[in-house]
Scaffold this motif. Structure first.
Motif, PDB file in Angstrom:
ATOM      1  N   LEU A   1      45.665  38.629  43.851  1.00 40.37           N
ATOM      2  CA  LEU A   1      45.144  39.990  43.739  1.00 40.37           C
ATOM      3  C   LEU A   1      45.757  40.748  42.568  1.00 40.37           C
ATOM      4  O   LEU A   1      45.194  41.749  42.109  1.00 40.37           O
ATOM      5  CB  LEU A   1      45.390  40.752  45.045  1.00 40.37           C
ATOM      6  CG  LEU A   1      44.575  40.282  46.255  1.00 40.37           C
ATOM      7  CD1 LEU A   1      44.962  41.095  47.488  1.00 40.37           C
ATOM      8  CD2 LEU A   1      43.081  40.383  45.991  1.00 40.37           C
TER       9      LEU A   1
ATOM     10  N   PHE B   1      43.657  41.792  39.607  1.00 41.30           N
ATOM     11  CA  PHE B   1      42.607  42.796  39.765  1.00 41.30           C
ATOM     12  C   PHE B   1      43.126  44.231  39.832  1.00 41.30           C
ATOM     13  O   PHE B   1      42.346  45.153  40.077  1.00 41.30           O
ATOM     14  CB  PHE B   1      41.791  42.486  41.024  1.00 41.30           C
ATOM     15  CG  PHE B   1      41.199  41.110  41.015  1.00 41.30           C
ATOM     16  CD1 PHE B   1      40.207  40.781  40.121  1.00 41.30           C
ATOM     17  CD2 PHE B   1      41.661  40.134  41.888  1.00 41.30           C
ATOM     18  CE1 PHE B   1      39.664  39.497  40.099  1.00 41.30           C
ATOM     19  CE2 PHE B   1      41.131  38.858  41.883  1.00 41.30           C
ATOM     20  CZ  PHE B   1      40.130  38.534  40.981  1.00 41.30           C
ATOM     21  N   ALA B   2      44.402  44.430  39.601  1.00 47.72           N
ATOM     22  CA  ALA B   2      44.960  45.785  39.600  1.00 47.72           C
ATOM     23  C   ALA B   2      46.205  45.801  38.742  1.00 47.72           C
ATOM     24  O   ALA B   2      46.984  44.844  38.739  1.00 47.72           O
ATOM     25  CB  ALA B   2      45.290  46.239  41.022  1.00 47.72           C
TER      26      ALA B   2
ATOM     27  N   SER C   1      46.855  49.748  32.597  1.00 44.14           N
ATOM     28  CA  SER C   1      45.741  49.426  31.701  1.00 44.14           C
ATOM     29  C   SER C   1      46.008  49.919  30.291  1.00 44.14           C
ATOM     30  O   SER C   1      46.768  50.870  30.069  1.00 44.14           O
ATOM     31  CB  SER C   1      44.450  50.058  32.212  1.00 44.14           C
ATOM     32  OG  SER C   1      44.542  51.477  32.163  1.00 44.14           O
TER      33      SER C   1
ATOM     34  N   VAL D   1      46.241  53.334  36.073  1.00 41.78           N
ATOM     35  CA  VAL D   1      46.215  52.090  36.839  1.00 41.78           C
ATOM     36  C   VAL D   1      44.751  51.783  37.158  1.00 41.78           C
ATOM     37  O   VAL D   1      44.056  52.608  37.753  1.00 41.78           O
ATOM     38  CB  VAL D   1      47.034  52.210  38.139  1.00 41.78           C
ATOM     39  CG1 VAL D   1      46.855  50.958  38.996  1.00 41.78           C
ATOM     40  CG2 VAL D   1      48.510  52.433  37.814  1.00 41.78           C
TER      41      VAL D   1
ATOM     42  N   CYS E   1      41.875  49.405  39.001  1.00 43.70           N
ATOM     43  CA  CYS E   1      41.654  48.497  40.126  1.00 43.70           C
ATOM     44  C   CYS E   1      40.246  47.924  40.022  1.00 43.70           C
ATOM     45  O   CYS E   1      39.288  48.672  39.812  1.00 43.70           O
ATOM     46  CB  CYS E   1      41.820  49.227  41.452  1.00 43.70           C
ATOM     47  SG  CYS E   1      43.465  49.935  41.714  1.00 43.70           S
TER      48      CYS E   1
ATOM     49  N   PHE F   1      39.032  45.329  42.401  1.00 40.84           N
ATOM     50  CA  PHE F   1      39.032  44.404  43.531  1.00 40.84           C
ATOM     51  C   PHE F   1      37.611  43.967  43.897  1.00 40.84           C
ATOM     52  O   PHE F   1      36.766  44.784  44.242  1.00 40.84           O
ATOM     53  CB  PHE F   1      39.698  45.039  44.742  1.00 40.84           C
ATOM     54  CG  PHE F   1      41.170  45.267  44.552  1.00 40.84           C
ATOM     55  CD1 PHE F   1      42.032  44.199  44.360  1.00 40.84           C
ATOM     56  CD2 PHE F   1      41.691  46.551  44.550  1.00 40.84           C
ATOM     57  CE1 PHE F   1      43.391  44.403  44.196  1.00 40.84           C
ATOM     58  CE2 PHE F   1      43.047  46.773  44.380  1.00 40.84           C
ATOM     59  CZ  PHE F   1      43.903  45.691  44.193  1.00 40.84           C
TER      60      PHE F   1
ATOM     61  N   CYS G   1      32.470  44.475  42.244  1.00 38.62           N
ATOM     62  CA  CYS G   1      33.707  45.186  42.554  1.00 38.62           C
ATOM     63  C   CYS G   1      33.466  46.685  42.378  1.00 38.62           C
ATOM     64  O   CYS G   1      32.518  47.097  41.725  1.00 38.62           O
ATOM     65  CB  CYS G   1      34.860  44.726  41.660  1.00 38.62           C
ATOM     66  SG  CYS G   1      34.713  45.212  39.917  1.00 38.62           S
TER      67      CYS G   1
END
Length: 221
Positions: A72, A75-76, A79, A196, A198, A200, A213
């Protein structure tokens, strides 16, 4: 620490959502209604790369990791948004475009390429003419340890409507064990540092090569 702001980076998925040529056309319709059944349920039939979505290595590599085998952490994370919104149709994104941001690139960083293409051209034929990441730039970014690439366009490679497409960036990036997020939007609204991101995906099992997502950017304080 708390979330001060959330920026939605996802396009809307419905029956009119533009897809990559040849991909399944999304079909979203009521399966039950309150009037007839006492409750609402939608029937949703989509391809694994419909709307804002992520690609797993298995998308292009027969022995690549399936979606549910990926950590996981891909996916986070923090950035770096590279603004190439001044690029024209089918103009390559080069290392010279990325180099000014290189000090903020590295392992566990999500690189997002802001072309602004989905902001202005989503749903039109011009959406297929987006800027794309050059092969040399892709290689140099991978050398820095980045393994999550996002773009607010249909594809980090050129979208080829006739003839065969080579997908050099997909093959390089996924071959390095990375993931790719496509069809983001609204990256220009991320006007704060240390966002940040995400990405997912839906937890699809089996031989999942990707999945939609809900992409967001968080400002944490």
């Amino acid at each position: 620490m708390r979330v001060e702001r959330i920026v939605d980076l996802s396009i809307v998925m419905d029956g009119d959502t533009q897809t990559y040529p040849g991909d399944p056309t999304p079909a979203i319709r009521p399966a039950t209604t309150i009037e007839a059944d006492g409750f609402n349920v939608l029937s949703i039939a989509i391809g694994s790369h419909t709307g804002t979505h992520v690609d797993a290595p298995y998308h292009f590599l027969a022995d690549g990791a399936r979606l549910d085998h990926l950590g996981l952490g891909l996916f986070a994370g923090p950035s770096t948004i590279v603004d190439v919104s001044g690029h024209g149709p089918r103009q390559p994104i080069t290392w010279d475009d990325v180099a000014p941001y290189s000090e903020w690139l590295g392992p566990e960083v999500i690189l997002a390429l802001r072309t602004a293409w989905s902001d202005h051209h989503l749903g039109t034929d011009r959406y297929f003419d987006h800027p794309y990441l050059g092969e040399d730039a892709c290689d140099r970014i991978l050398e820095l340890g980045v393994r999550t690439l996002a773009i607010d366009a249909l594809n980090p490679d050129q979208t080829v409507l006739e003839g065969g497409a080579g997908f050099p960036v997909h093959r390089r990036w996924l071959g390095a064990g990375g993931v790719i997020a496509e069809n983001l939007t609204n990256l220009g609204a991320v006007d704060f540092d240390d966002a940040v991101v995400c990405l997912f995906p839906i937890r699809v099992g089996g031989n999942a090569d990707g999945a939609p997502c809900r992409a967001i950017a968080l400002r944490l304080v």
